[in-house]
Motif scaffolding. Structure first.
Motif, short mmCIF file in Angstrom:
data_model
loop_
_atom_site.label_atom_id
_atom_site.label_comp_id
_atom_site.label_asym_id
_atom_site.label_seq_id
_atom_site.Cartn_x
_atom_site.Cartn_y
_atom_site.Cartn_z
N HIS A 1 4.95 9.22 -17.31
CA HIS A 1 3.98 9.54 -18.36
C HIS A 1 2.79 10.31 -17.79
CE1 HIS A 1 5.43 6.16 -21.32
NE2 HIS A 1 6.14 7.26 -21.40
N HIS A 2 2.25 9.81 -16.67
CA HIS A 2 1.10 10.47 -16.04
C HIS A 2 1.48 11.86 -15.53
CE1 HIS A 2 -1.38 7.01 -16.53
NE2 HIS A 2 -0.76 6.26 -15.65
N SER A 3 2.68 11.97 -14.95
CA SER A 3 3.13 13.27 -14.45
C SER A 3 3.25 14.28 -15.59
CB SER A 3 4.50 13.13 -13.75
OG SER A 3 4.39 12.37 -12.59
N CYS B 1 11.59 1.00 -7.42
CA CYS B 1 11.28 0.38 -8.72
C CYS B 1 12.52 -0.29 -9.31
CB CYS B 1 10.74 1.43 -9.69
SG CYS B 1 9.06 1.99 -9.31
N TYR B 2 13.67 0.37 -9.20
CA TYR B 2 14.91 -0.18 -9.76
C TYR B 2 15.30 -1.48 -9.05
CZ TYR B 2 19.84 -0.70 -10.88
OH TYR B 2 21.06 -1.21 -11.26
N GLY C 1 -0.11 -3.71 -9.42
CA GLY C 1 0.86 -4.31 -10.33
C GLY C 1 2.23 -4.40 -9.70
N PRO C 2 3.15 -5.10 -10.37
CA PRO C 2 4.51 -5.23 -9.83
C PRO C 2 5.25 -3.91 -9.84
CG PRO C 2 4.39 -6.16 -12.03
CD PRO C 2 3.00 -5.81 -11.65
N LEU C 3 6.09 -3.72 -8.85
CA LEU C 3 6.94 -2.53 -8.77
C LEU C 3 8.16 -2.77 -9.64
CD1 LEU C 3 6.64 0.08 -6.99
CD2 LEU C 3 8.37 -0.93 -5.50
N CYS C 4 8.29 -2.03 -10.73
CA CYS C 4 9.39 -2.25 -11.65
C CYS C 4 9.62 -0.97 -12.46
CB CYS C 4 9.09 -3.43 -12.58
SG CYS C 4 7.58 -3.23 -13.53
N LEU C 5 10.58 -1.02 -13.36
CA LEU C 5 10.90 0.16 -14.16
C LEU C 5 9.77 0.53 -15.12
CD1 LEU C 5 14.67 -0.53 -14.91
CD2 LEU C 5 13.69 1.01 -13.21
N VAL C 6 8.98 -0.45 -15.52
CA VAL C 6 7.81 -0.15 -16.36
C VAL C 6 6.81 0.69 -15.58
CG1 VAL C 6 5.86 -1.15 -17.61
CG2 VAL C 6 8.11 -2.23 -17.76
N ALA C 7 6.60 0.33 -14.30
CA ALA C 7 5.69 1.11 -13.45
C ALA C 7 6.21 2.53 -13.26
CB ALA C 7 5.53 0.42 -12.09
N LEU C 8 7.54 2.67 -13.13
CA LEU C 8 8.13 4.00 -12.99
C LEU C 8 7.93 4.83 -14.26
CD1 LEU C 8 9.86 5.88 -11.20
CD2 LEU C 8 11.88 4.90 -12.31
N THR C 9 8.04 4.18 -15.42
CA THR C 9 7.80 4.88 -16.69
C THR C 9 6.36 5.39 -16.77
OG1 THR C 9 9.43 3.43 -17.77
CG2 THR C 9 7.93 4.65 -19.20
N LEU D 1 0.82 -1.20 0.00
CA LEU D 1 0.00 0.00 0.00
C LEU D 1 0.86 1.26 0.00
CD1 LEU D 1 -2.87 1.08 0.07
CD2 LEU D 1 -2.82 0.97 2.56
N LEU D 2 1.98 1.21 0.73
CA LEU D 2 2.87 2.37 0.79
C LEU D 2 3.43 2.72 -0.58
CD1 LEU D 2 4.53 4.44 2.47
CD2 LEU D 2 6.34 2.72 2.49
N TYR D 3 3.90 1.71 -1.31
CA TYR D 3 4.48 2.00 -2.62
C TYR D 3 3.42 2.46 -3.62
CZ TYR D 3 9.14 0.41 -1.32
OH TYR D 3 10.37 0.28 -0.74
N GLU D 4 2.20 1.98 -3.47
CA GLU D 4 1.13 2.48 -4.34
C GLU D 4 0.90 3.96 -4.08
OE1 GLU D 4 -1.49 2.62 -7.27
OE2 GLU D 4 -0.38 0.80 -6.74
N MET D 5 0.87 4.34 -2.80
CA MET D 5 0.68 5.75 -2.48
C MET D 5 1.89 6.58 -2.90
SD MET D 5 -0.13 7.56 1.14
CE MET D 5 -0.38 9.34 1.17
N THR D 6 3.08 6.02 -2.75
CA THR D 6 4.29 6.74 -3.16
C THR D 6 4.26 7.06 -4.65
OG1 THR D 6 5.60 5.66 -1.43
CG2 THR D 6 6.80 6.61 -3.28
N LEU D 7 3.87 6.09 -5.46
CA LEU D 7 3.79 6.32 -6.91
C LEU D 7 2.74 7.38 -7.24
CD1 LEU D 7 4.03 2.66 -8.29
CD2 LEU D 7 5.86 4.35 -8.11
N LYS D 8 1.59 7.29 -6.55
CA LYS D 8 0.53 8.28 -6.81
C LYS D 8 0.96 9.68 -6.36
CE LYS D 8 -2.52 5.44 -8.54
NZ LYS D 8 -1.60 4.33 -8.82
N ALA D 9 1.64 9.75 -5.21
CA ALA D 9 2.12 11.05 -4.73
C ALA D 9 3.16 11.64 -5.68
CB ALA D 9 2.72 10.91 -3.32
N THR D 10 4.01 10.78 -6.25
CA THR D 10 5.01 11.25 -7.20
C THR D 10 4.35 11.79 -8.47
OG1 THR D 10 6.59 9.61 -6.37
CG2 THR D 10 7.07 10.59 -8.51
N ILE D 11 3.28 11.12 -8.91
CA ILE D 11 2.53 11.59 -10.09
C ILE D 11 2.02 13.01 -9.87
CG2 ILE D 11 0.39 11.26 -11.40
CD1 ILE D 11 0.82 8.24 -11.09
#
Length: 394
Positions: free
Chosen positions: A380-382, A316-317, A368-376, A268-278
């Motif tokens: 894109h969203h940002s 992600c890396y 989804g899995p935490l990976c470089l594709v997720a970071l890409t 849950l933390l990494y999901e929120m982290t990705l959304k916050a980064t967006i």
């Protein structure tokens, strides 16, 4: 060679103890009082930011200031969520740290080559911690440094005035007196606390996930090496090979159990982290560009951009690296020369292991899995949100 977890990651542990989030700290009445006092001040400053956005920035259509305050608000939300995760999964974090300590202790009994593998990944984890230390200190220190330098400058030119650590619009009674020495000192200290409390929280928690991931990579690398050496010099001893395979499978099960705990506590933390980064990337990029247009350089927001990219990029890396290492173990299972020798027991164990390792060893967010594709996808969203903001403002 002995690796001490507490010594290797002492800066992270120190930060955990400073903000009272370390899993070994008892959640008793003393801790509750400390938490209310410390996080209460943090929350009050967050409320001041929200008040300024709702009652002044939006009403006056000051979009730039609203974005600036919003970016600082997102820091509060992320930090609070991190603290909540550390509290909720306190026992799980405690167990995982203890497992790492035990693995480091057992590494002293391993052959020198395997000791070097464990040390290599431990030092990588230490490198992640050092990177976060640099990013966090630079980001936190730029706010007070900027205000102090400006006050010195105003003093030199003979037009001294107070410069708050972070300026915003306060309620009427406070706004009128914020530049008076007493009020200025209180507001300055309060925001300095907000700044450095956030810094300690990021140092305490942000490196923890990647450190766990790197430890798993190290353990998987040990398994891979043992698989490739399971039939040394083309010699074959049925019972010895069978026992070696059993030890490897037991080791793999322990690793997968550790990974499941890692997934549960960080999902849950990494999901929120990705959304916050967006959200925070387009806002801070917009602020930096606006400051350039005004002939200024917002170094503090540039460091926030670097911090946001680091916060999402590093997990992600290393999650991607974890998937690659897990796949290398699967290839090592298949390449262990099992086809040369016939033993039904070994082949049965090998078949079960191949089926189990078919599923990627990866940390997941909610969707989804935490990976470089997720970071890409995050970038894109940002970028899309930034274009929308830029078009709306212009």
């Amino acid at each position: 060679m002995e690796i001490d977890f507490n010594k290797m990651f002492r800066i992270m542990i120190f930060a955990m103890r400073v903000n009272r989030s370390h899993p070994d700290i008892a959640r008793d009445r003393k801790w509750v009082l400390q938490f209310i006092c410390v996080h209460g001040i943090f929350f009050i400053m967050f409320c001041a930011l929200v008040y300024s956005i709702v009652f002044y920035d939006i009403k006056s259509k000051d979009f730039t200031q609203a974005c600036s305050n919003g970016a600082i608000c997102i820091v509060f939300i992320v930090v609070t969520f991190k603290y909540s995760v550390m509290l909720y999964y306190q026992n799980l974090f405690k167990d995982m740290i203890q497992i790492m300590k035990n693995d480091y202790k057992l590494s002293t009994e391993l052959p020198l080559e395997e000791q070097q593998i464990v040390l290599h990944f431990a030092l990588k984890g230490k490198g992640v911690l050092k990177l976060w230390l640099i990013v966090s200190i630079c980001t936190a220190s730029l706010f007070p440094v900027k205000s102090i330098v400006l006050m010195i400058y105003y003093k030199i030119i003979g037009d001294f005035k107070f410069v708050l650590l972070y300026d915003l619009t306060y309620p009427a009674g406070l706004e009128e007196h914020k530049n008076e020495p007493g009020t200025f000192a209180i507001l300055y200290i309060a925001f300095l606390f907000y700044d450095f409390y956030s810094m300690f929280m990021y140092i305490a928690f942000a490196p923890l996930g990647p450190i766990f991931m790197l430890h798993v990579c190290g353990q998987l690398e040990l398994v891979r090496n043992r698989l490739l050496m399971i039939y040394p010099n083309n010699s074959f001893d049925n019972e010895k090979v069978l026992n070696n395979f059993k030890d490897i499978i037991v080791h793999l099960q322990k690793i997968y159990s550790f990974v499941e705990d890692l997934k549960s506590s960080f999902k849950l933390l990494y999901e929120m982290t990705l959304k916050a980064t967006i959200l925070i990337l387009p806002i801070t990029f917009f602020l930096v560009i606006q400051s350039f247009k005004d002939g200024e350089v917002s170094l503090e927001f540039i460091t926030i951009i670097i911090g946001a990219i680091t916060l999402s990029g590093i997990p992600c890396y290393y999650s991607d690296l974890l998937m690659e290492t897990g796949e290398s173990v699967r290839l090592a299972l298949y390449s262990s020369k099992w086809e040369i020798y016939w033993d039904k027991r070994v082949r049965s164990i090998l078949l079960v292991a191949l089926v189990r390792t078919e599923r990627p060893v990866a940390i997941r967010s909610m969707f989804g899995p935490l990976c470089l594709v997720a970071l890409t996808d995050v970038f894109h969203h940002s970028y899309a949100i930034f274009n929308l903001m830029n078009a709306a403002w212009n």
